[in-house]
Design a protein around this motif. Structure first.
Motif, PDB file in Angstrom:
ATOM      1  N   SER A  47      75.484  69.566 104.242  1.00 21.01           N
ATOM      2  CA  SER A  47      76.787  68.959 103.985  1.00 21.01           C
ATOM      3  C   SER A  47      76.647  67.564 103.384  1.00 21.01           C
ATOM      4  CB  SER A  47      77.608  68.875 105.273  1.00 21.01           C
ATOM      5  OG  SER A  47      77.919  70.154 105.724  1.00 21.01           O
ATOM      6  N   VAL A 100      79.254  75.277 104.509  1.00 20.24           N
ATOM      7  CA  VAL A 100      79.591  76.692 104.689  1.00 20.24           C
ATOM      8  C   VAL A 100      78.504  77.579 104.088  1.00 20.24           C
ATOM      9  CG1 VAL A 100      81.234  78.484 103.992  1.00 20.24           C
ATOM     10  CG2 VAL A 100      82.070  76.310 104.871  1.00 20.24           C
ATOM     11  N   ALA A 160      76.255  80.226 106.121  1.00 23.08           N
ATOM     12  CA  ALA A 160      76.213  81.632 105.712  1.00 23.08           C
ATOM     13  C   ALA A 160      74.777  82.077 105.429  1.00 23.08           C
ATOM     14  CB  ALA A 160      77.086  81.845 104.481  1.00 23.08           C
TER      15      ALA A 160
END
Length: 84
Positions: free
Chosen positions: A12, A70, A74
């Motif tokens: 991030s 994300v 994943a």
């Protein structure tokens, strides 16, 4: 668990840094600086473009950070499923 949080947080931060860099890349030399509209001086147009690019820096950084987090999560889930 701490490893997963660390990996997602690092992804991030890297994504946010990339978004911030992308948003600041064109502030001083915007691509549409030569096509300013009539009734406006060149300096006014450049000032308007700089303001526009500064305003889009933060949303780009936040969006890129969220997308990278994300994607990292994943990818970690996909790796966990493939190992089973």
């Amino acid at each position: 668990m701490e490893l997963i949080v660390t990996i997602v947080a690092m992804a991030s931060v890297a994504g946010a840094a990339a978004g911030w860099w992308h948003g600041t890349r064109n502030i001083n030399n915007p691509p549409d600086k030569h096509s300013y509209p009539g009734g406006m001086t060149r300096q006014e147009h450049l000032s308007l473009l700089r303001r526009k690019h500064r305003k889009r820096r933060l949303p780009l950084a936040i969006g890129s950070g969220l997308a990278a987090g994300v994607a990292a999560f994943a990818a970690l889930i996909a790796l966990a499923v493939l190992r089973l």
